[in-house]
Design a protein around this motif. Structure first.
Motif, PDB file in Angstrom:
ATOM      1  N   ASP A  44      12.762 -11.209  -9.896  1.00 59.78           N
ATOM      2  CA  ASP A  44      12.720 -10.463  -8.641  1.00 59.78           C
ATOM      3  C   ASP A  44      13.100  -9.012  -8.896  1.00 59.78           C
ATOM      4  OD1 ASP A  44      12.107 -12.716  -7.200  1.00 59.78           O
ATOM      5  OD2 ASP A  44      14.150 -13.088  -6.512  1.00 59.78           O
ATOM      6  N   LEU A  45      12.386  -8.113  -8.258  1.00 60.95           N
ATOM      7  CA  LEU A  45      12.781  -6.717  -8.196  1.00 60.95           C
ATOM      8  C   LEU A  45      13.087  -6.423  -6.732  1.00 60.95           C
ATOM      9  CD1 LEU A  45      13.166  -3.916  -9.423  1.00 60.95           C
ATOM     10  CD2 LEU A  45      10.734  -3.482  -8.984  1.00 60.95           C
ATOM     11  N   VAL A  46      14.353  -6.197  -6.437  1.00 58.17           N
ATOM     12  CA  VAL A  46      14.811  -5.972  -5.067  1.00 58.17           C
ATOM     13  C   VAL A  46      15.264  -4.528  -4.952  1.00 58.17           C
ATOM     14  CG1 VAL A  46      16.532  -6.625  -3.323  1.00 58.17           C
ATOM     15  CG2 VAL A  46      15.516  -8.374  -4.806  1.00 58.17           C
ATOM     16  N   ILE A  75      18.617   2.594  -4.944  1.00 58.81           N
ATOM     17  CA  ILE A  75      19.092   1.438  -5.721  1.00 58.81           C
ATOM     18  C   ILE A  75      17.996   0.381  -5.864  1.00 58.81           C
ATOM     19  CG2 ILE A  75      20.033   0.305  -3.668  1.00 58.81           C
ATOM     20  CD1 ILE A  75      22.306  -0.763  -5.498  1.00 58.81           C
ATOM     21  N   ALA A  76      17.996  -0.275  -7.013  1.00 50.03           N
ATOM     22  CA  ALA A  76      17.121  -1.430  -7.247  1.00 50.03           C
ATOM     23  C   ALA A  76      17.886  -2.426  -8.101  1.00 50.03           C
ATOM     24  CB  ALA A  76      15.828  -1.015  -7.941  1.00 50.03           C
ATOM     25  N   VAL A  77      17.565  -3.685  -7.927  1.00 45.91           N
ATOM     26  CA  VAL A  77      18.227  -4.766  -8.668  1.00 45.91           C
ATOM     27  C   VAL A  77      17.172  -5.656  -9.298  1.00 45.91           C
ATOM     28  CG1 VAL A  77      19.665  -6.835  -8.454  1.00 45.91           C
ATOM     29  CG2 VAL A  77      20.273  -4.770  -7.181  1.00 45.91           C
ATOM     30  N   ARG A  78      17.339  -5.925 -10.580  1.00 53.27           N
ATOM     31  CA  ARG A  78      16.510  -6.915 -11.270  1.00 53.27           C
ATOM     32  C   ARG A  78      17.289  -8.226 -11.317  1.00 53.27           C
ATOM     33  NH1 ARG A  78      12.530  -4.481 -14.659  1.00 53.27           N
ATOM     34  NH2 ARG A  78      12.844  -2.251 -15.042  1.00 53.27           N
ATOM     35  N   ALA A  79      16.648  -9.307 -10.907  1.00 56.57           N
ATOM     36  CA  ALA A  79      17.330 -10.600 -10.892  1.00 56.57           C
ATOM     37  C   ALA A  79      16.358 -11.705 -11.264  1.00 56.57           C
ATOM     38  CB  ALA A  79      17.914 -10.871  -9.500  1.00 56.57           C
ATOM     39  N   ALA A  80      16.909 -12.857 -11.609  1.00 57.24           N
ATOM     40  CA  ALA A  80      16.063 -14.030 -11.833  1.00 57.24           C
ATOM     41  C   ALA A  80      15.369 -14.403 -10.534  1.00 57.24           C
ATOM     42  CB  ALA A  80      16.924 -15.183 -12.331  1.00 57.24           C
ATOM     43  N   ALA A  81      14.239 -15.063 -10.649  1.00 55.52           N
ATOM     44  CA  ALA A  81      13.478 -15.447  -9.465  1.00 55.52           C
ATOM     45  C   ALA A  81      14.314 -16.338  -8.556  1.00 55.52           C
ATOM     46  CB  ALA A  81      12.197 -16.164  -9.876  1.00 55.52           C
ATOM     47  N   ARG A  82      14.190 -16.127  -7.263  1.00 51.11           N
ATOM     48  CA  ARG A  82      14.935 -16.919  -6.290  1.00 51.11           C
ATOM     49  C   ARG A  82      14.510 -18.381  -6.337  1.00 51.11           C
ATOM     50  NH1 ARG A  82      15.556 -14.504  -1.893  1.00 51.11           N
ATOM     51  NH2 ARG A  82      14.686 -12.500  -2.534  1.00 51.11           N
ATOM     52  N   THR A  83      15.370 -19.255  -5.866  1.00 52.53           N
ATOM     53  CA  THR A  83      15.094 -20.688  -5.817  1.00 52.53           C
ATOM     54  C   THR A  83      14.432 -21.034  -4.490  1.00 52.53           C
ATOM     55  OG1 THR A  83      17.008 -21.164  -7.213  1.00 52.53           O
ATOM     56  CG2 THR A  83      16.122 -22.987  -5.895  1.00 52.53           C
TER      57      THR A  83
END
Length: 261
Positions: free
Chosen positions: A17-19, A87-95
């Motif tokens: 995810d890119l939020v 701001i941006a956040v890189r995260a693992a894909a949501r469940t």
């Protein structure tokens, strides 16, 4: 933990995810910090209250999370949006919730869910998720075209953190999913302009799913055939219909009224 990275423009990994946007990013850092890979931030663009909140959150992040100071220009190039708010956040894909789990959550919890039948506009999806989180909807089900592999980033930003506060499910055959839920005892209600029942006088049952349709075409015939009841918002007749996100907000307010009284 701060690293300089003003030229970082790598794309988000395929299944990540890119939020972006402050409230959306803040919610990810609070609700699923363990899934975060990197926080990219232009501290100079943050409002003072946002900066104070982010400083506190950064001190609590797991050690594996990289924090990179960057520029607004790089953030705009990375997010493909001028609305990144610094701001941006890189995260693992949501469940995502499976159909089996969806049945259990609805039936055992006597819960309420919202389902979207071919709603495509990410700004509408985001506004609906925001309203769903605000009013306390338990689950939102996205029908085809279901996002692959994740929600559109624009929808997550518009949701202002709402995407992190509700369970999400997706299906490529919403009609079949609704049929399975009905067989498990879940009432399925469709929102249609010509629905026989006034939504504002209707007593919404538990558990139930309220389905909203495509921005112009409404509910598909197969989805409509799997609805126990069609409800409508009565208007003056001056215009034919409401924007789907506005209609969703009004209907969600009615759907969740029992929990708030």
């Amino acid at each position: 933990i701060l690293q300089r990275g003003t030229e970082r423009t790598e794309r988000i990994p395929e299944r990540g995810d890119l939020v972006y946007g402050f409230r959306a990013s803040e919610a990810v850092l609070i609700k699923r910090a363990a899934s975060v890979h990197e926080v990219l931030v232009d501290f100079g663009q943050l409002e003072p209250a946002w900066r104070r909140s982010l400083d506190g959150l950064l001190r609590t992040l797991p050690e594996h999370v990289r924090v990179t100071e960057t520029t607004s220009t790089v953030l705009q190039r990375l997010t493909e949006s001028a609305n990144h708010e610094g701001i941006a956040v890189r995260a693992a894909a949501r469940t995502w919730v499976s159909t089996k789990e969806l049945k259990r959550l609805l039936v055992d919890g006597k819960s309420v869910a919202l389902a979207l039948d071919r709603v495509r506009n990410p700004y509408n999806i985001g506004a609906i998720l925001r309203s769903a989180a605000f009013f306390g909807v338990d689950i939102v089900i996205l029908g085809a075209p279901a996002p692959q592999p994740t929600l559109p980033s624009d929808a997550v930003r518009v949701a202002e953190g709402g995407a992190e506060h509700i369970r999400l499910a997706r299906t490529t055959d919403l009609a079949e999913t609704l049929a399975q839920l009905r067989s498990a005892g879940v009432k399925v209600l469709g929102a249609e302009n010509d629905g026989a029942v006034d939504a504002f006088s209707f007593r919404f049952p538990r558990p139930c799913v309220l389905v909203l349709g495509h921005e112009r075409e409404g509910l598909s015939d197969r989805v409509k055939a799997n609805c126990d009841q069609l409800v409508a918002i009565r208007g003056s007749g001056a215009v034919q219909s409401l924007n789907v996100a506005i209609a969703a907000s009004l209907l969600i307010g009615e759907l969740t009224r029992a929990e708030r009284t």
